[in-house]
Structures are given as C-alpha cells and as structure tokens.
Design a protein around this motif. Structure first.
Motif, mmCIF file in Angstrom:
data_model
loop_
_atom_site.group_PDB
_atom_site.id
_atom_site.type_symbol
_atom_site.label_atom_id
_atom_site.label_comp_id
_atom_site.label_asym_id
_atom_site.label_seq_id
_atom_site.Cartn_x
_atom_site.Cartn_y
_atom_site.Cartn_z
ATOM 1 N N ARG A 17 -17.093 -40.622 -10.575
ATOM 2 C CA ARG A 17 -17.741 -39.361 -10.924
ATOM 3 C C ARG A 17 -18.660 -39.515 -12.129
ATOM 4 O O ARG A 17 -19.619 -38.759 -12.285
ATOM 5 N N ALA A 18 -18.374 -40.481 -12.973
ATOM 6 C CA ALA A 18 -19.214 -40.708 -14.152
ATOM 7 C C ALA A 18 -20.602 -41.200 -13.775
ATOM 8 O O ALA A 18 -21.512 -41.180 -14.618
ATOM 9 N N ILE A 19 -20.767 -41.642 -12.520
ATOM 10 C CA ILE A 19 -22.107 -42.023 -12.065
ATOM 11 C C ILE A 19 -23.067 -40.848 -12.220
ATOM 12 O O ILE A 19 -24.265 -41.026 -12.460
ATOM 13 N N ARG A 20 -22.530 -39.624 -12.110
ATOM 14 C CA ARG A 20 -23.362 -38.422 -12.239
ATOM 15 C C ARG A 20 -23.966 -38.302 -13.626
ATOM 16 O O ARG A 20 -24.974 -37.620 -13.811
ATOM 17 N N ALA A 21 -23.326 -38.940 -14.609
ATOM 18 C CA ALA A 21 -23.839 -38.875 -15.970
ATOM 19 C C ALA A 21 -25.103 -39.704 -16.132
ATOM 20 O O ALA A 21 -25.775 -39.642 -17.165
ATOM 21 N N GLY A 22 -25.445 -40.476 -15.099
ATOM 22 C CA GLY A 22 -26.661 -41.275 -15.142
ATOM 23 C C GLY A 22 -26.402 -42.695 -15.591
ATOM 24 O O GLY A 22 -25.412 -42.994 -16.255
ATOM 25 N N TRP A 48 -10.154 -32.521 -3.994
ATOM 26 C CA TRP A 48 -9.861 -32.934 -2.623
ATOM 27 C C TRP A 48 -9.572 -34.427 -2.499
ATOM 28 O O TRP A 48 -8.639 -34.820 -1.773
ATOM 29 N N PRO A 49 -10.334 -35.295 -3.153
ATOM 30 C CA PRO A 49 -9.996 -36.725 -3.051
ATOM 31 C C PRO A 49 -8.589 -37.020 -3.569
ATOM 32 O O PRO A 49 -7.857 -37.816 -2.955
ATOM 33 N N GLU A 50 -8.214 -36.394 -4.685
ATOM 34 C CA GLU A 50 -6.864 -36.601 -5.219
ATOM 35 C C GLU A 50 -5.808 -36.186 -4.194
ATOM 36 O O GLU A 50 -4.816 -36.890 -3.973
ATOM 37 N N LYS A 51 -6.013 -35.024 -3.566
ATOM 38 C CA LYS A 51 -5.030 -34.533 -2.592
ATOM 39 C C LYS A 51 -4.922 -35.467 -1.392
ATOM 40 O O LYS A 51 -3.821 -35.767 -0.917
ATOM 41 N N LEU A 52 -6.061 -35.922 -0.895
ATOM 42 C CA LEU A 52 -6.051 -36.790 0.283
ATOM 43 C C LEU A 52 -5.409 -38.133 -0.027
ATOM 44 O O LEU A 52 -4.553 -38.624 0.724
ATOM 45 N N ALA A 60 -19.543 -40.759 -2.247
ATOM 46 C CA ALA A 60 -19.977 -39.363 -2.255
ATOM 47 C C ALA A 60 -18.776 -38.431 -2.135
ATOM 48 O O ALA A 60 -18.712 -37.389 -2.817
ATOM 49 N N PHE A 61 -17.824 -38.796 -1.293
ATOM 50 C CA PHE A 61 -16.611 -37.983 -1.150
ATOM 51 C C PHE A 61 -15.850 -37.912 -2.466
ATOM 52 O O PHE A 61 -15.313 -36.854 -2.836
ATOM 53 N N PHE A 62 -15.821 -39.015 -3.204
ATOM 54 C CA PHE A 62 -15.087 -39.052 -4.472
ATOM 55 C C PHE A 62 -15.684 -38.120 -5.526
ATOM 56 O O PHE A 62 -15.033 -37.817 -6.529
ATOM 57 N N GLN A 63 -16.921 -37.664 -5.308
ATOM 58 C CA GLN A 63 -17.544 -36.759 -6.268
ATOM 59 C C GLN A 63 -16.945 -35.352 -6.195
ATOM 60 O O GLN A 63 -17.069 -34.568 -7.134
ATOM 61 N N LEU A 64 -16.314 -35.017 -5.093
ATOM 62 C CA LEU A 64 -15.751 -33.682 -4.923
ATOM 63 C C LEU A 64 -14.579 -33.470 -5.874
ATOM 64 O O LEU A 64 -13.827 -34.408 -6.172
ATOM 65 N N PRO A 65 -14.392 -32.244 -6.364
ATOM 66 C CA PRO A 65 -13.230 -31.968 -7.216
ATOM 67 C C PRO A 65 -11.962 -31.778 -6.381
ATOM 68 O O PRO A 65 -11.999 -31.148 -5.316
#
Length: 291
Positions: free
Chosen positions: A212-217, A159-163, A152-157
C-alpha cells in the motif's frame, strides 16, 4: 539451527527481531526476506554462510513476525525500509555489508545499493527486479500486469486481510505451496511456522502496507536511478509465476558489474527449491571481493 542467536534490536526508531549466526568478527551478510515470509525464509542459507566465516544477520523486517508494526502506510516507504538496514549495519559496527534480498527484501536491497552504495559491499537480488523497472513493465508488458494484479487487490482496505486470514491462513499457505515447483519446498512444519508469524497481532495489515505504501509514490529520482556500481548478482527462478524473466534482463542493464543467472526447475521460491544451487551462487559472488 541450534547455533542461531535471537535478539531484539533498535534501528531507525524501530524495534526489530533479528537472528544472527557465525563468527562475530566475520564479514557481515544481511539477508532480507520478502512477502509473506520472515527470517525463517532463509533457513537454508544461514548455516552455510555462517560456516563459511560470515557474520549472518537476518531481521524480521518491520511489520513482520516479531518485529514492531507501525500503523499506516507511510512507515513502509522504500526510503524508510532502506534506512532500517543502514541502521542495522551501523548497529553491528560495520561500515558496509553484503546485502542479499528476495522479493520485497530484494527491492530494499536494490534501493540501498542504488542510493547509498557506500553501505554495500556486494548485492544479490533473488527473483526481484530493480524497483525502477516495475512501473515501466506494467505499461509495456501486458502479461506482467496480469501477473501483478494481486498488488492492486492488496490496495483495498480490510478485504485482503479477511481473505488471507480465512480458515487460519490455510488458503494463503496452500497458495505458497502450490506456486512452488516441488511439494518439498515447503513442508507442513514450515507452513505452520509461517501461519504462526502471520497470526501475530497487526502483522497481516503491516505486511500488506508494504504494498500500500506504493501509493505514497516512488522516491525522488527513481525514474532515472543511478546505475548500480557494486558487484551485483541476480538469481532468478525461471518459472516465477509472478515476475517475468524479462524483468531480470532489464534489471541487469542497470548494473555496471552485474551477472544474471537463471535457475531451472525453480519459481519465485528458488532459495527454497534449489538451495544448494543458490548457496553456491551466493558463495561464488561473495568471493568477488575476496572476503
């Protein structure tokens, strides 16, 4: 590792970096890595397979290390990732291959075997459930939801890259090392190679776009997937901090000809922690078709 061949190959409209080993006319084995690895994650498996007479193909999957990194999330859907592998099998002039996948690579392997089994000789999935299992598990297994909260955290724009990239990826490297069952699973030299791969321009975003591609279904028909008909071996490190053993047991129920083996003193990184056991299980499974 001196016998490895490094190539740039075209498949499914992508340029992928790939490593090959073993006799060119040997039965094809495709090793698919997961997140956050690259071809090097199979370093303990490549040589034994090559010496056993197999033609071993280990791509950096799209978005990882030296492979092409298309922008956006649409290029990282399961159907597209599956088609990358089909393209590789055709490129190496084979009708089918033995497919071995770990983590996300295992999800691609499951999907290939489920939807295009004509390209799969045998399937080996390492610490990854059949992708159709996960949505149900998130609803019915509360502890699994907690274990998978990072997704779920990886879905954020951004911020995951920065962390993950902070302090030269030190936190990310330490996280992998600490989640393994032994300090020897990942040496400092290994982690330095991972950091080098993660630091490639655009790599971290591309790697996260798999999630994030999980959001595509999910692909059409995924809720009621076809049973896996090809000979299947699931290898599972029993102390996986991310994925419950129940997922492995549910997954084997989707297989007509399947075997589930739990490996002790191992976690999600079982192929690093117990390479001799994993290599023997792989060898035994590949022999089921007499190759």
């Amino acid at each position: 590792m001196s016998e490895l061949e490094f190539q740039l190959v075209k498949t499914n409209g992508m340029t992928l970096h790939a490593v090959t080993a073993g006799p060119r006319n040997g039965p094809l084995v495709v090793l698919l890595h997961g997140f956050p690895e690259f071809w090097y994650g199979w370093r303990h498996q490549i040589k034994p397979l090559a010496e056993a007479g197999y033609r071993v193909l280990v791509p950096d999957q799209r978005g990882f290390n030296k492979s092409q990194k298309p922008e956006g999330i649409e290029p990282y859907t399961l159907d597209t990732l599956r088609d990358d592998v089909i393209g590789l099998i055709k490129l190496y002039n084979r009708k089918k291959a033995h497919i071995i996948g770990h983590d996300w690579g295992g999800a691609v392997a499951w999907h290939l075997a489920s939807t295009r089994p004509e390209y799969v000789e045998t399937l080996i999935a390492i610490n990854i459930p059949h992708p159709a299992i996960m949505p149900k598990a998130m609803l019915t297994l509360p502890l699994q939801w907690l274990r998978s909260s990072y997704m779920a955290f990886f879905q954020l724009p951004e911020w995951p890259e920065k962390l993950l990239s902070a302090d030269g990826f030190d936190g990310m490297a330490k996280g992998i090392k600490l989640s393994a069952s032994t300090n020897q699973a990942f040496t400092q030299e290994d982690l330095d190679k991972y950091k080098e791969a993660w630091a490639k321009p655009g790599a971290m975003t591309a790697m996260l776009n798999w999630y994030r591609a999980i959001r595509a279904g999910l692909p059409e028909g995924f809720a009621q997937p076809e049973r896996i008909q090809v000979p299947t071996q699931i290898i599972w490190g029993v102390n996986d901090p991310f994925l419950s053993k129940k997922l492995a047991k549910k997954s084997i129920e989707h297989c007509e000809n399947g075997k589930l083996t739990f490996v002790g003193e191992a976690t999600h990184w079982v192929n690093h922690e117990q390479p001799m056991i994993v290599n023997q299980l792989i060898a035994n499974h590949l022999k089921v078709v007499g190759s």
